[in-house]
Design a protein around this motif. Sequence first.
Motif, PDB file in Angstrom:
ATOM      1  N   SER A  48       0.822  -1.204   0.000  1.00 35.88           N
ATOM      2  CA  SER A  48       0.000   0.000   0.000  1.00 35.88           C
ATOM      3  C   SER A  48       0.859   1.258   0.000  1.00 35.88           C
ATOM      4  O   SER A  48       1.799   1.380   0.790  1.00 35.88           O
ATOM      5  N   VAL A  49       0.530   2.202  -0.887  1.00 32.94           N
ATOM      6  CA  VAL A  49       1.213   3.497  -0.936  1.00 32.94           C
ATOM      7  C   VAL A  49       0.176   4.591  -1.153  1.00 32.94           C
ATOM      8  O   VAL A  49      -0.884   4.352  -1.743  1.00 32.94           O
TER       9      VAL A  49
ATOM     10  N   ALA B 201       8.532   7.509  10.554  1.00 33.38           N
ATOM     11  CA  ALA B 201       8.156   6.123  10.845  1.00 33.38           C
ATOM     12  C   ALA B 201       6.913   6.090  11.726  1.00 33.38           C
ATOM     13  O   ALA B 201       6.809   6.839  12.699  1.00 33.38           O
ATOM     14  N   ILE B 202       5.975   5.219  11.371  1.00 32.37           N
ATOM     15  CA  ILE B 202       4.722   5.072  12.117  1.00 32.37           C
ATOM     16  C   ILE B 202       4.517   3.595  12.400  1.00 32.37           C
ATOM     17  O   ILE B 202       4.681   2.758  11.501  1.00 32.37           O
ATOM     18  N   ASP B 203       4.157   3.252  13.640  1.00 28.60           N
ATOM     19  CA  ASP B 203       3.998   1.831  13.932  1.00 28.60           C
ATOM     20  C   ASP B 203       2.761   1.283  13.226  1.00 28.60           C
ATOM     21  O   ASP B 203       1.718   1.931  13.147  1.00 28.60           O
ATOM     22  N   SER B 204       2.914   0.089  12.680  1.00 29.23           N
ATOM     23  CA  SER B 204       1.887  -0.496  11.815  1.00 29.23           C
ATOM     24  C   SER B 204       0.626  -0.892  12.568  1.00 29.23           C
ATOM     25  O   SER B 204      -0.462  -0.937  11.981  1.00 29.23           O
ATOM     26  N   LEU B 205       0.735  -1.179  13.859  1.00 29.77           N
ATOM     27  CA  LEU B 205      -0.461  -1.489  14.648  1.00 29.77           C
ATOM     28  C   LEU B 205      -1.338  -0.253  14.806  1.00 29.77           C
ATOM     29  O   LEU B 205      -2.568  -0.338  14.754  1.00 29.77           O
ATOM     30  N   SER B 206      -0.719   0.897  14.987  1.00 24.39           N
ATOM     31  CA  SER B 206      -1.482   2.143  15.066  1.00 24.39           C
ATOM     32  C   SER B 206      -2.172   2.436  13.739  1.00 24.39           C
ATOM     33  O   SER B 206      -3.332   2.864  13.704  1.00 24.39           O
ATOM     34  N   ILE B 207      -1.464   2.195  12.637  1.00 23.83           N
ATOM     35  CA  ILE B 207      -2.064   2.391  11.310  1.00 23.83           C
ATOM     36  C   ILE B 207      -3.284   1.491  11.152  1.00 23.83           C
ATOM     37  O   ILE B 207      -4.342   1.930  10.684  1.00 23.83           O
TER      38      ILE B 207
ATOM     39  N   SER C 124      -2.953   0.143   6.170  1.00 21.94           N
ATOM     40  CA  SER C 124      -3.056   0.731   4.840  1.00 21.94           C
ATOM     41  C   SER C 124      -2.470   2.134   4.826  1.00 21.94           C
ATOM     42  O   SER C 124      -2.654   2.908   5.777  1.00 21.94           O
ATOM     43  N   ALA C 125      -1.800   2.465   3.737  1.00 25.76           N
ATOM     44  CA  ALA C 125      -1.252   3.813   3.585  1.00 25.76           C
ATOM     45  C   ALA C 125      -2.353   4.862   3.515  1.00 25.76           C
ATOM     46  O   ALA C 125      -2.088   6.051   3.701  1.00 25.76           O
ATOM     47  N   THR C 126      -3.590   4.439   3.271  1.00 28.23           N
ATOM     48  CA  THR C 126      -4.703   5.395   3.261  1.00 28.23           C
ATOM     49  C   THR C 126      -4.931   5.991   4.644  1.00 28.23           C
ATOM     50  O   THR C 126      -5.501   7.078   4.766  1.00 28.23           O
ATOM     51  N   GLN C 127      -4.514   5.267   5.689  1.00 24.28           N
ATOM     52  CA  GLN C 127      -4.700   5.746   7.057  1.00 24.28           C
ATOM     53  C   GLN C 127      -3.495   6.531   7.576  1.00 24.28           C
ATOM     54  O   GLN C 127      -3.490   6.969   8.724  1.00 24.28           O
TER      55      GLN C 127
ATOM     56  N   GLY D 202      -2.110  16.539   5.654  1.00 19.44           N
ATOM     57  CA  GLY D 202      -2.930  15.583   6.384  1.00 19.44           C
ATOM     58  C   GLY D 202      -4.116  15.045   5.628  1.00 19.44           C
ATOM     59  O   GLY D 202      -4.914  14.281   6.185  1.00 19.44           O
ATOM     60  N   VAL D 203      -4.253  15.405   4.365  1.00 20.39           N
ATOM     61  CA  VAL D 203      -5.394  14.975   3.549  1.00 20.39           C
ATOM     62  C   VAL D 203      -4.923  13.960   2.512  1.00 20.39           C
ATOM     63  O   VAL D 203      -3.951  14.211   1.787  1.00 20.39           O
ATOM     64  N   LEU D 204      -5.606  12.832   2.443  1.00 23.70           N
ATOM     65  CA  LEU D 204      -5.287  11.803   1.455  1.00 23.70           C
ATOM     66  C   LEU D 204      -5.651  12.296   0.060  1.00 23.70           C
ATOM     67  O   LEU D 204      -6.776  12.734  -0.185  1.00 23.70           O
TER      68      LEU D 204
END
Length: 222
Positions: A13-14, A92-98, A183-186, A20-22
Amino acid sequence: MLLNIETATKNCSVSLSKNGVLLSFKELNTGNYTHAEMLHPFIKQLLDEANIGFNDLSAIAVGKGPGSFTGLRIGVSAAKGLCFALNIPLIAIDSLSILAHTKQIDKGFIIPLLDARRMEVYTSVYSPNFVQIAPIEAVILNENSFANYLDQAPVFFLGDGVEKFKPICKHPNAIFEIDAFPSATQMANLSYLKYKKNDIEDVAYFEPFYLKDFFILKAKTI
Protein backbone atom coordinates in the motif's frame (compact mmCIF):
# COMPACT_ATOMS: atom_id res chain seq x y z
CA MET A 1 3.51 16.51 -0.37
CA LEU A 2 4.15 13.30 1.57
CA LEU A 3 4.56 9.78 0.23
CA ASN A 4 3.28 7.07 2.58
CA ILE A 5 4.38 3.41 2.36
CA GLU A 6 2.91 0.48 4.30
CA THR A 7 4.17 -3.09 3.70
CA ALA A 8 3.99 -4.80 7.12
CA THR A 9 1.45 -7.38 5.89
CA LYS A 10 0.44 -8.88 2.54
CA ASN A 11 -1.19 -5.54 1.71
CA CYS A 12 1.21 -3.56 -0.49
CA SER A 13 0.00 0.00 0.00
CA VAL A 14 1.21 3.50 -0.94
CA SER A 15 -0.44 6.90 -0.86
CA LEU A 16 0.13 10.58 -1.48
CA SER A 17 -1.09 13.16 1.02
CA LYS A 18 -0.86 16.89 1.59
CA ASN A 19 -1.46 18.74 4.85
CA GLY A 20 -2.93 15.58 6.38
CA VAL A 21 -5.39 14.97 3.55
CA LEU A 22 -5.29 11.80 1.46
CA LEU A 23 -4.93 12.65 -2.24
CA SER A 24 -4.53 9.26 -3.92
CA PHE A 25 -3.44 5.72 -3.22
CA LYS A 26 -2.54 2.37 -4.73
CA GLU A 27 -2.73 -0.93 -2.90
CA LEU A 28 -2.94 -4.63 -3.63
CA ASN A 29 -3.63 -7.58 -1.38
CA THR A 30 -3.81 -10.84 -3.29
CA GLY A 31 -3.09 -13.03 -0.27
CA ASN A 32 0.56 -13.22 -1.33
CA TYR A 33 3.52 -10.90 -0.90
CA THR A 34 3.67 -8.76 -4.05
CA HIS A 35 5.75 -5.96 -2.53
CA ALA A 36 8.96 -6.65 -4.46
CA GLU A 37 7.09 -6.51 -7.78
CA MET A 38 4.50 -3.81 -7.08
CA LEU A 39 5.88 -1.25 -4.62
CA HIS A 40 8.06 0.80 -6.96
CA PRO A 41 5.56 0.69 -9.87
CA PHE A 42 2.83 1.87 -7.49
CA ILE A 43 4.99 4.80 -6.38
CA LYS A 44 5.74 5.80 -9.97
CA GLN A 45 2.07 5.51 -10.95
CA LEU A 46 1.00 7.75 -8.06
CA LEU A 47 3.51 10.44 -8.97
CA ASP A 48 2.69 10.26 -12.68
CA GLU A 49 -1.06 10.47 -12.07
CA ALA A 50 -0.54 13.45 -9.75
CA ASN A 51 1.70 15.04 -12.39
CA ILE A 52 4.52 15.54 -9.90
CA GLY A 53 8.09 14.34 -9.60
CA PHE A 54 10.15 12.91 -6.76
CA ASN A 55 11.57 16.37 -6.09
CA ASP A 56 8.07 17.57 -5.15
CA LEU A 57 8.03 15.27 -2.11
CA SER A 58 8.69 16.88 1.28
CA ALA A 59 9.13 13.64 3.23
CA ILE A 60 8.44 9.92 3.10
CA ALA A 61 6.55 8.03 5.80
CA VAL A 62 6.79 4.28 6.25
CA GLY A 63 4.99 1.74 8.40
CA LYS A 64 7.80 0.51 10.64
CA GLY A 65 6.19 -2.69 11.90
CA PRO A 66 5.88 -5.01 13.62
CA GLY A 67 4.84 -7.40 10.90
CA SER A 68 6.28 -9.47 8.08
CA PHE A 69 10.08 -9.48 8.07
CA THR A 70 10.19 -9.56 4.27
CA GLY A 71 7.50 -6.93 3.79
CA LEU A 72 9.06 -4.55 6.28
CA ARG A 73 12.52 -4.88 4.76
CA ILE A 74 11.19 -4.04 1.31
CA GLY A 75 9.13 -1.04 2.44
CA VAL A 76 11.76 0.42 4.74
CA SER A 77 14.55 -0.10 2.21
CA ALA A 78 12.54 1.72 -0.45
CA ALA A 79 11.71 4.59 1.89
CA LYS A 80 15.29 4.95 3.10
CA GLY A 81 16.68 4.82 -0.41
CA LEU A 82 14.36 7.57 -1.63
CA CYS A 83 14.99 9.75 1.43
CA PHE A 84 18.74 9.40 1.02
CA ALA A 85 18.64 10.14 -2.71
CA LEU A 86 16.27 13.11 -2.34
CA ASN A 87 17.75 14.38 0.96
CA ILE A 88 14.32 14.55 2.61
CA PRO A 89 13.10 13.39 6.05
CA LEU A 90 12.03 9.84 6.91
CA ILE A 91 8.97 9.44 9.13
CA ALA A 92 8.16 6.12 10.85
CA ILE A 93 4.72 5.07 12.12
CA ASP A 94 4.00 1.83 13.93
CA SER A 95 1.89 -0.50 11.82
CA LEU A 96 -0.46 -1.49 14.65
CA SER A 97 -1.48 2.14 15.07
CA ILE A 98 -2.06 2.39 11.31
CA LEU A 99 -4.28 -0.70 11.48
CA ALA A 100 -6.18 0.65 14.50
CA HIS A 101 -7.02 3.81 12.55
CA THR A 102 -8.96 1.76 9.99
CA LYS A 103 -11.77 1.42 12.58
CA GLN A 104 -13.95 4.17 14.07
CA ILE A 105 -15.78 3.34 17.31
CA ASP A 106 -17.70 5.28 19.96
CA LYS A 107 -16.91 3.05 22.93
CA GLY A 108 -14.86 0.02 23.83
CA PHE A 109 -11.40 -0.92 22.63
CA ILE A 110 -9.61 -1.51 19.35
CA ILE A 111 -7.12 -4.38 19.42
CA PRO A 112 -5.16 -4.96 16.21
CA LEU A 113 -3.77 -8.47 15.76
CA LEU A 114 -0.99 -9.07 13.23
CA ASP A 115 0.14 -12.59 12.46
CA ALA A 116 3.43 -13.57 14.11
CA ARG A 117 3.22 -17.27 13.12
CA ARG A 118 1.82 -20.24 15.01
CA MET A 119 -0.56 -18.99 17.74
CA GLU A 120 1.36 -15.76 18.27
CA VAL A 121 0.33 -12.25 17.25
CA TYR A 122 1.73 -8.74 17.44
CA THR A 123 -0.74 -6.56 19.27
CA SER A 124 -1.52 -3.46 21.30
CA VAL A 125 -4.70 -1.83 22.65
CA TYR A 126 -6.25 1.49 21.62
CA SER A 127 -9.05 3.64 22.99
CA PRO A 128 -11.84 5.03 20.74
CA ASN A 129 -9.74 8.18 20.18
CA PHE A 130 -6.69 6.04 19.29
CA VAL A 131 -4.72 6.54 22.47
CA GLN A 132 -2.41 3.56 22.94
CA ILE A 133 -3.20 2.07 26.35
CA ALA A 134 -1.06 -1.08 26.24
CA PRO A 135 2.48 -1.65 24.98
CA ILE A 136 3.20 -3.29 21.66
CA GLU A 137 4.06 -6.93 22.29
CA ALA A 138 4.04 -10.43 20.86
CA VAL A 139 1.33 -12.51 22.56
CA ILE A 140 0.64 -16.25 22.43
CA LEU A 141 -3.12 -16.50 22.13
CA ASN A 142 -5.38 -18.61 24.34
CA GLU A 143 -9.08 -18.55 25.19
CA ASN A 144 -8.50 -16.06 28.03
CA SER A 145 -6.44 -13.55 26.07
CA PHE A 146 -7.60 -9.93 26.49
CA ALA A 147 -10.20 -10.97 29.09
CA ASN A 148 -9.59 -7.82 31.15
CA TYR A 149 -10.72 -5.67 28.21
CA LEU A 150 -13.51 -7.97 27.06
CA ASP A 151 -15.07 -7.92 30.53
CA GLN A 152 -15.31 -4.12 30.41
CA ALA A 153 -16.72 -3.22 26.99
CA PRO A 154 -16.97 -4.27 23.33
CA VAL A 155 -13.59 -5.09 21.81
CA PHE A 156 -12.96 -4.81 18.08
CA PHE A 157 -10.25 -7.20 16.91
CA LEU A 158 -8.71 -6.28 13.54
CA GLY A 159 -6.15 -7.84 11.24
CA ASP A 160 -4.84 -11.08 9.82
CA GLY A 161 -4.24 -12.45 13.33
CA VAL A 162 -8.00 -12.52 13.93
CA GLU A 163 -8.24 -15.87 12.14
CA LYS A 164 -6.26 -17.44 14.99
CA PHE A 165 -8.23 -15.86 17.82
CA LYS A 166 -11.82 -16.04 16.59
CA PRO A 167 -12.17 -19.86 16.90
CA ILE A 168 -11.03 -19.88 20.55
CA CYS A 169 -12.59 -16.65 21.85
CA LYS A 170 -16.27 -17.05 22.75
CA HIS A 171 -16.71 -13.85 24.74
CA PRO A 172 -19.92 -11.97 23.79
CA ASN A 173 -18.07 -8.63 23.71
CA ALA A 174 -15.63 -9.81 21.03
CA ILE A 175 -16.18 -8.40 17.54
CA PHE A 176 -13.93 -9.70 14.76
CA GLU A 177 -12.93 -8.03 11.51
CA ILE A 178 -10.63 -10.28 9.50
CA ASP A 179 -10.50 -8.21 6.31
CA ALA A 180 -8.61 -5.30 7.86
CA PHE A 181 -4.98 -4.53 7.09
CA PRO A 182 -2.60 -1.65 7.76
CA SER A 183 -3.06 0.73 4.84
CA ALA A 184 -1.25 3.81 3.59
CA THR A 185 -4.70 5.40 3.26
CA GLN A 186 -4.70 5.75 7.06
CA MET A 187 -1.25 7.35 7.19
CA ALA A 188 -2.09 10.78 5.76
CA ASN A 189 -2.88 12.54 9.03
CA LEU A 190 -0.48 10.44 11.11
CA SER A 191 2.49 11.29 8.90
CA TYR A 192 1.51 14.97 8.69
CA LEU A 193 1.36 15.32 12.48
CA LYS A 194 4.85 13.84 12.78
CA TYR A 195 6.13 16.00 9.93
CA LYS A 196 4.86 19.18 11.62
CA LYS A 197 6.61 18.20 14.88
CA ASN A 198 9.80 17.28 13.01
CA ASP A 199 9.47 13.79 14.50
CA ILE A 200 11.79 12.14 12.00
CA GLU A 201 14.24 9.25 11.88
CA ASP A 202 17.95 9.00 11.20
CA VAL A 203 17.91 7.65 7.65
CA ALA A 204 21.31 6.00 7.96
CA TYR A 205 20.54 4.02 11.11
CA PHE A 206 16.79 3.44 11.02
CA GLU A 207 15.68 -0.20 11.05
CA PRO A 208 12.21 -1.80 10.97
CA PHE A 209 10.57 -2.60 14.30
CA TYR A 210 10.66 -6.38 14.02
CA LEU A 211 9.85 -6.95 17.72
CA LYS A 212 11.01 -10.56 17.36
CA ASP A 213 14.38 -11.79 16.14
CA PHE A 214 14.57 -12.94 12.55
CA PHE A 215 15.67 -16.54 12.14
CA ILE A 216 16.63 -18.30 8.91
CA LEU A 217 15.98 -22.03 9.11
CA LYS A 218 18.52 -24.22 7.38
CA ALA A 219 17.26 -27.17 5.38
CA LYS A 220 17.82 -30.49 7.08
CA THR A 221 20.22 -32.89 5.43
CA ILE A 222 19.15 -36.50 5.11
